[in-house]
Write a protein that holds these residues in place. Structure first.
Motif, short mmCIF file in Angstrom:
data_model
loop_
_atom_site.label_atom_id
_atom_site.label_comp_id
_atom_site.label_asym_id
_atom_site.label_seq_id
_atom_site.Cartn_x
_atom_site.Cartn_y
_atom_site.Cartn_z
N UNK A 39 76.10 65.88 12.08
CA UNK A 39 76.55 66.07 10.76
C UNK A 39 77.79 65.88 10.26
N UNK A 40 78.95 66.02 11.40
CA UNK A 40 80.21 65.91 10.95
C UNK A 40 80.77 67.12 10.54
N UNK A 41 81.80 67.29 9.75
CA UNK A 41 82.26 68.39 9.46
C UNK A 41 81.84 68.75 7.83
N UNK A 42 81.06 70.06 7.91
CA UNK A 42 80.65 70.52 6.75
C UNK A 42 81.14 71.76 6.33
N UNK A 107 68.54 63.74 2.27
CA UNK A 107 69.35 63.51 3.29
C UNK A 107 68.90 62.54 3.96
N UNK A 108 67.82 62.32 4.40
CA UNK A 108 67.49 61.11 5.25
C UNK A 108 67.79 59.70 4.70
N UNK A 109 67.83 59.53 3.35
CA UNK A 109 67.84 58.52 2.76
C UNK A 109 69.41 57.94 2.83
N UNK A 110 70.34 58.91 2.83
CA UNK A 110 71.60 58.57 2.85
C UNK A 110 72.29 60.04 3.15
N UNK A 111 73.41 59.85 4.07
CA UNK A 111 74.27 61.01 4.42
C UNK A 111 75.55 60.39 4.83
N UNK A 112 76.49 61.28 4.17
CA UNK A 112 78.02 60.70 4.96
C UNK A 112 78.36 62.09 5.54
N UNK A 113 78.58 61.87 7.03
CA UNK A 113 79.13 63.00 7.88
C UNK A 113 80.58 63.32 7.07
N UNK A 114 80.78 64.73 6.97
CA UNK A 114 81.96 65.33 6.55
C UNK A 114 82.26 65.24 5.03
N UNK A 115 81.16 65.02 4.34
CA UNK A 115 81.23 65.04 2.80
C UNK A 115 80.24 65.66 2.44
N UNK A 116 80.37 67.02 2.41
CA UNK A 116 79.12 67.86 1.97
C UNK A 116 78.81 67.93 0.50
N UNK A 118 79.21 65.25 -1.57
CA UNK A 118 78.69 64.13 -1.96
C UNK A 118 77.08 64.29 -1.47
N UNK A 119 76.98 64.73 -0.23
CA UNK A 119 75.69 64.79 0.29
C UNK A 119 74.58 65.63 -0.67
N UNK A 120 75.24 66.65 -0.72
CA UNK A 120 74.36 68.16 -1.60
C UNK A 120 74.05 67.35 -2.92
N UNK A 121 75.28 66.94 -3.76
CA UNK A 121 75.02 66.65 -4.95
C UNK A 121 74.01 65.36 -5.20
#
Length: 262
Positions: A39-42, A107-116, A118-121
């Motif tokens: 998940x990286x940093x969240x 979240x399965x289609x695209x996810x950037x570890x450490x960029x909460x 961007x991911x949640x938007x």
């Protein structure tokens, strides 16, 4: 994604899937970040037991941080496991369940570890667009009208909170003495509470840096990523391709939705 996720059911025996702890210093709108494999940093730390989240919140508060605990109906393993439909996801009806599944599959289609942010938007944009298309396809017009109204109201509330977050960031960067900043912070949060009440939010709960950080994580970048979908004329495959390209482009993400934490 079309895979084994959300094709089975599990009852967790509790009202929420997790309790997510957000924390931020007294004079900062940037949340504490926790780092994990994959998940990286969240911007939050999830707990499976409410009392564990509460204990951690007390610890962070004791260090002078603002804290907020947000219960969550679901979470994604990013496609590494076959995520089931949980009992916690069934609280609000069909449209909300469909929207939640669209959110988690995004979240399965695209996810950037450490960029909460961007991911949640991104997942929130897909959640709203997916639910609207699903209800339209089924001809459930009354539910579509209600869903659109609820989404607009939620976005209005979020925009007020993000606006206050930006005002507080300016106050904290001013270099004013501590007591002056504390007074200005209290005034901004009081103004926010009045504005939320005027929009019909009868119980705003605790309003502080951590609460605003939680809202910003999910909503701050939604307008920019909604506009990106419009630029692709609502074509979701093209939109996903653009999102995946941004996932590899930190500068592009920062230009689209600037943040001091990136």
């Amino acid at each position: 994604p079309d895979n084994g996720s959300y094709r089975s059911y599990a009852d967790l025996g509790r009202p929420y899937a997790t309790w997510n702890l957000f924390a931020a210093p007294e004079f900062s709108v940037e949340p504490q970040r926790w780092c994990f494999p994959v998940a990286g940093c969240v911007a939050y730390r999830g707990y499976f037991k409410e009392q564990h989240a509460a204990r951690a919140a007390r610890h962070m508060a004791g260090k002078g941080h603002d804290v907020y605990i947000g219960p969550s109906l679901a979470y994604s393993t990013l496609g590494h496991l076959r995520d089931p439909v949980l009992n916690t996801m069934l609280r609000y009806g069909d449209a909300e369940l469909a929207a939640l599944i669209f959110h988690e599959l995004a979240h399965q289609a695209a996810y950037v570890p450490g960029d909460s942010d961007f991911n949640e938007a991104f997942a929130t944009v897909v959640e709203n667009e997916g639910a609207r298309r699903w209800l339209t396809q089924l001809g459930r017009d009354d539910e579509l009208t209600a869903f659109n109204a609820s989404s607009r109201h939620e976005q209005q509330l979020a925009e007020l909170m993000v606006e206050t977050r930006d005002q507080l960031a300016t106050i904290y960067a001013s270099g004013e003495p501590t007591e002056q900043m504390r007074t200005a912070k209290s005034a901004e949060l009081a103004r926010l509470r009045d504005s939320l009440t005027a929009l019909g939010l009868t119980s705003a709960g605790d309003l502080n840096n951590a609460r605003l950080a939680a809202v910003a994580t999910y909503h701050r970048c939604v307008p920019a990523l909604t506009e990106l979908l419009a630029q692709h004329n609502g074509n979701l495959p093209h939109y996903y391709a653009a999102i995946r390209a941004l996932a590899q482009d930190a500068a592009g993400r920062s230009a689209l939705c600037p943040s001091d934490s990136r």
